[in-house]
Design a protein around this motif. Structure first.
Motif, PDB file in Angstrom:
ATOM      1  N   PRO A 211       0.831  -1.204   0.000  1.00 10.72           N
ATOM      2  CA  PRO A 211       0.000   0.000   0.000  1.00 10.72           C
ATOM      3  C   PRO A 211       0.868   1.258   0.000  1.00 10.72           C
ATOM      4  O   PRO A 211       1.935   1.296   0.623  1.00 10.72           O
ATOM      5  CB  PRO A 211      -0.803  -0.140   1.309  1.00 10.72           C
ATOM      6  N   SER A 212       0.423   2.281  -0.719  1.00 12.36           N
ATOM      7  CA  SER A 212       1.158   3.547  -0.905  1.00 12.36           C
ATOM      8  C   SER A 212       2.399   3.373  -1.775  1.00 12.36           C
ATOM      9  O   SER A 212       3.354   4.145  -1.661  1.00 12.36           O
ATOM     10  CB  SER A 212       1.540   4.183   0.438  1.00 12.36           C
ATOM     11  N   GLN A 213       2.374   2.375  -2.640  1.00 13.47           N
ATOM     12  CA  GLN A 213       3.469   2.177  -3.593  1.00 13.47           C
ATOM     13  C   GLN A 213       2.912   1.920  -4.994  1.00 13.47           C
ATOM     14  O   GLN A 213       1.759   1.525  -5.155  1.00 13.47           O
ATOM     15  CB  GLN A 213       4.359   0.990  -3.193  1.00 13.47           C
ATOM     16  N   LEU A 214       3.756   2.144  -6.007  1.00  8.42           N
ATOM     17  CA  LEU A 214       3.521   1.674  -7.363  1.00  8.42           C
ATOM     18  C   LEU A 214       4.520   0.562  -7.635  1.00  8.42           C
ATOM     19  O   LEU A 214       5.668   0.616  -7.156  1.00  8.42           O
ATOM     20  CB  LEU A 214       3.699   2.794  -8.385  1.00  8.42           C
TER      21      LEU A 214
ATOM     22  N   GLY B 279       3.851  -8.482 -15.091  1.00  8.85           N
ATOM     23  CA  GLY B 279       4.076  -7.692 -16.296  1.00  8.85           C
ATOM     24  C   GLY B 279       3.209  -6.460 -16.432  1.00  8.85           C
ATOM     25  O   GLY B 279       3.172  -5.836 -17.496  1.00  8.85           O
ATOM     26  N   ILE B 280       2.522  -6.075 -15.363  1.00 13.18           N
ATOM     27  CA  ILE B 280       1.634  -4.909 -15.383  1.00 13.18           C
ATOM     28  C   ILE B 280       2.100  -3.894 -14.341  1.00 13.18           C
ATOM     29  O   ILE B 280       2.396  -4.248 -13.194  1.00 13.18           O
ATOM     30  CB  ILE B 280       0.173  -5.321 -15.091  1.00 13.18           C
ATOM     31  N   LEU B 281       2.180  -2.626 -14.749  1.00  9.48           N
ATOM     32  CA  LEU B 281       2.487  -1.542 -13.819  1.00  9.48           C
ATOM     33  C   LEU B 281       1.203  -1.188 -13.076  1.00  9.48           C
ATOM     34  O   LEU B 281       0.172  -0.892 -13.712  1.00  9.48           O
ATOM     35  CB  LEU B 281       3.002  -0.315 -14.564  1.00  9.48           C
ATOM     36  N   VAL B 282       1.231  -1.245 -11.741  1.00 12.90           N
ATOM     37  CA  VAL B 282       0.027  -1.029 -10.952  1.00 12.90           C
ATOM     38  C   VAL B 282       0.262   0.035  -9.883  1.00 12.90           C
ATOM     39  O   VAL B 282       1.384   0.244  -9.422  1.00 12.90           O
ATOM     40  CB  VAL B 282      -0.474  -2.329 -10.294  1.00 12.90           C
ATOM     41  N   ASP B 283      -0.825   0.671  -9.483  1.00  9.01           N
ATOM     42  CA  ASP B 283      -0.818   1.771  -8.516  1.00  9.01           C
ATOM     43  C   ASP B 283      -1.611   1.346  -7.282  1.00  9.01           C
ATOM     44  O   ASP B 283      -2.814   1.069  -7.368  1.00  9.01           O
ATOM     45  CB  ASP B 283      -1.458   3.001  -9.189  1.00  9.01           C
ATOM     46  N   ARG B 284      -0.930   1.305  -6.121  1.00 11.78           N
ATOM     47  CA  ARG B 284      -1.624   1.071  -4.848  1.00 11.78           C
ATOM     48  C   ARG B 284      -1.469   2.287  -3.933  1.00 11.78           C
ATOM     49  O   ARG B 284      -1.535   2.164  -2.713  1.00 11.78           O
ATOM     50  CB  ARG B 284      -1.080  -0.173  -4.152  1.00 11.78           C
ATOM     51  N   ALA B 285      -1.221   3.449  -4.540  1.00 10.57           N
ATOM     52  CA  ALA B 285      -1.043   4.672  -3.759  1.00 10.57           C
ATOM     53  C   ALA B 285      -2.192   5.649  -3.958  1.00 10.57           C
ATOM     54  O   ALA B 285      -2.713   6.209  -3.001  1.00 10.57           O
ATOM     55  CB  ALA B 285       0.278   5.340  -4.129  1.00 10.57           C
ATOM     56  N   PHE B 286      -2.569   5.852  -5.226  1.00  8.72           N
ATOM     57  CA  PHE B 286      -3.579   6.863  -5.546  1.00  8.72           C
ATOM     58  C   PHE B 286      -4.892   6.186  -5.947  1.00  8.72           C
ATOM     59  O   PHE B 286      -5.436   6.424  -7.025  1.00  8.72           O
ATOM     60  CB  PHE B 286      -3.055   7.788  -6.646  1.00  8.72           C
TER      61      PHE B 286
ATOM     62  N   LYS C   8      -6.568  -2.786  -0.151  1.00  7.39           N
ATOM     63  CA  LYS C   8      -7.128  -3.921  -0.887  1.00  7.39           C
ATOM     64  C   LYS C   8      -7.103  -3.726  -2.401  1.00  7.39           C
ATOM     65  O   LYS C   8      -7.125  -4.713  -3.144  1.00  7.39           O
ATOM     66  CB  LYS C   8      -8.571  -4.159  -0.445  1.00  7.39           C
ATOM     67  N   ASN C   9      -7.081  -2.479  -2.872  1.00  2.00           N
ATOM     68  CA  ASN C   9      -7.259  -2.215  -4.296  1.00  2.00           C
ATOM     69  C   ASN C   9      -5.964  -1.805  -4.983  1.00  2.00           C
ATOM     70  O   ASN C   9      -5.044  -1.274  -4.349  1.00  2.00           O
ATOM     71  CB  ASN C   9      -8.301  -1.102  -4.510  1.00  2.00           C
TER      72      ASN C   9
END
Length: 480
Positions: free
Chosen positions: A262-265, A270-277, A283-284
């Motif tokens: 959480p609070s990281q990208l 193989g997918i760049l994901v965002d758990r910060a914004f 959970k998302n």
């Protein structure tokens, strides 16, 4: 992270009748002198050099009524109330020592640009780090444009911040590259959000120590409003965030090549994901792009893309624009640029890898490698670089003044790797190096120019070195 206060710009920008000394001509000094003169300052420019270029610039300024002293950059002009310096001038110069004794403040061109911003000026998304700054800022600008925002990549990247701030074009946001030199002389800079990509020993002759270098890099976080972006793989960047004095509510946001907390990208399958914004970041996660959208998809370049995405997301950019911006981005020449394939061997130009940290990132992107390296070491040592990269090396071809330092490191840490020493320094040296590399390479290998050294012993700059490599590969291709 604490809370910071931003000094109102209007209190800092009244130059009418103020005696200002501009230290250095060149790309920053001339615009600074003109901008100050136009605002009523009494400007004196001092410059160490007295060559033809300096005299030409001096004549241009004198025609405007600006005083210029060539060949005398050490003496503090009488009555000076402020110095505005070119970023490359070292803090220990006699001029600055005299200023310190007289209580005269010293600003850089970035500080001047920051203080000259008008009401409602575009916020800054700022990037620094030992390596990857230019690429990350260009990626960021591409993402911002894809979101429909008026922006430009500025700062240490070629477009003067003064020109961007004082020009007629209006921007929604600026993507700003800042060097450690520029940050040293920018005490009141307060970015919307900022990133430190990485930290490795560099420019220590200028800063005096690694601690001072890191401290200047860390200035980029001071007063951040929304996000301080750090590299989860480089704990020193996170430490700089912890030490920063920021506005209430500003967040620490990490980026990682692994699965993000959480609070990281980060990267998942193989997918760049965002758990910060995202809402409920425990959970998302939000998909931003695929690794294949990053050009080129080398590990350190994926890290650059994640840092750019983090800053863009901090500014409210939608995920769609991240993907579109990364797909539209084209890297500058001489940055892990694929030149050609000859007889099943890939030839890659990373002449921009002018220090060991950059070369390590480049070497990590390929395997097996015939490595072309060498030049001016700038005080660097190569044992750690060679030890980390040894298993990837098919062979090494060494060029330049300090090639023996790399040869000795190879002998200690990769004694089984064949090494060719090119002892010539004329224009044919690179062709010989590429020819020797071809002899060592096998189909499926990569011949990689990642010198880990500066270029000025044999070339004008890293661009000319990369051009020489590409020309030699094309000659090889023609004869294949």
């Amino acid at each position: 992270m604490g809370s910071g206060q931003v000094t109102p710009t209007s209190e800092l920008s009244d130059f009418q009748g103020k005696h200002v000394t501009v230290a250095g001509l060149g790309v920053s000094g001339v615009p600074a002198a003109k901008a100050l003169h136009a605002r009523g300052a009494i400007v004196t420019v001092v410059n160490d050099g007295d060559d033809a270029r300096a005299r030409e610039q001096a004549a241009e300024l004198k025609a405007l009524g600006i005083a210029v002293r060539l060949g005398d950059g050490a003496t503090l002009p009488e009555g000076t109330e402020l110095i505005v310096t070119a970023p490359g001038w070292k803090p220990d110069k006699p001029l600055f020592q005299a200023a310190g004794k007289a209580g005269v403040p010293v600003w850089g061109d970035v500080e001047l640009a920051w203080r000259l911003r008008g009401p409602g000026a575009a916020p800054w998304l700022a990037v620094t780090g030992t390596n990857g700054k230019t690429t990350t800022v260009q990626m960021l600008a591409s993402i911002l444009r894809a979101a429909g925002l008026r922006t430009a990549a500025v700062g240490n990247i070629g477009v003067s911040l003064l020109d961007a701030v004082l020009g007629e074009e209006e921007y929604d946001v600026l993507a700003v590259e800042l060097s450690s030199y520029q940050l040293h002389w920018a005490p009141s800079l307060r970015a919307h959000s900022a990133a430190v990509l990485n930290l490795a020993p560099d420019h220590l002759d200028w800063h005096g120590s690694m601690e001072a270098y890191a401290r200047d890099k860390g200035r980029i976080y001071e007063g951040n409003r929304v996000a301080c972006v750090y590299n989860a793989a480089d704990k020193r960047t996170e430490e700089l965030v912890r030490e920063a004095d920021v506005e209430e509510g500003c967040r620490a946001v990490g980026f990682t090549l692994g699965t993000p907390a959480p609070s990281q990208l980060g990267v998942v399958d193989g997918i760049l994901v965002d758990r910060a914004f995202v809402e409920n970041r425990q959970k998302n996660a939000q998909e931003l792009a695929e690794v294949s959208d990053v050009n080129p998809p080398a590990p350190h370049n994926i890290a650059n893309a994640l840092a750019a995405a983090a800053l863009a997301r901090a500014f409210g950019v939608p995920a769609r624009a991240v993907r579109e911006g990364l797909r539209a981005f084209r890297p500058d020449a001489h940055r892990i640029a694929h030149v050609a394939d000859v007889d099943g061997v890939a030839y890659v130009d990373d002449s921009k890898a002018t220090n060991t940290h950059a070369a390590e990132a480049s070497l990590a992107a390929y395997e097996p490698i015939v490595w072309i390296a060498g030049g001016l070491a700038k005080g660097a040592t190569f044992d750690e670089l060679v030890a980390k990269s040894a298993r990837r090396l098919r062979g090494a071809v060494l060029i330049g003044a300090d090639r023996a330092l790399i040869r000795d490191a190879l002998a200690r840490h990769a004694p089984e790797v064949p090494v060719v020493d090119v002892d010539r320094t004329d224009t044919g040296a690179m062709l010989q190096a590429v020819t020797e590399a071809k002899r060592l390479a096998q189909p499926g290998d990569t011949v990689l120019l990642a010198p880990a050294c500066a270029s000025m012993d044999m070339f004008t700059n890293y661009n000319q070195r990369g051009d020489a490599f590409a020309a030699a590969v094309r000659e090889l291709e023609a004869g294949a």
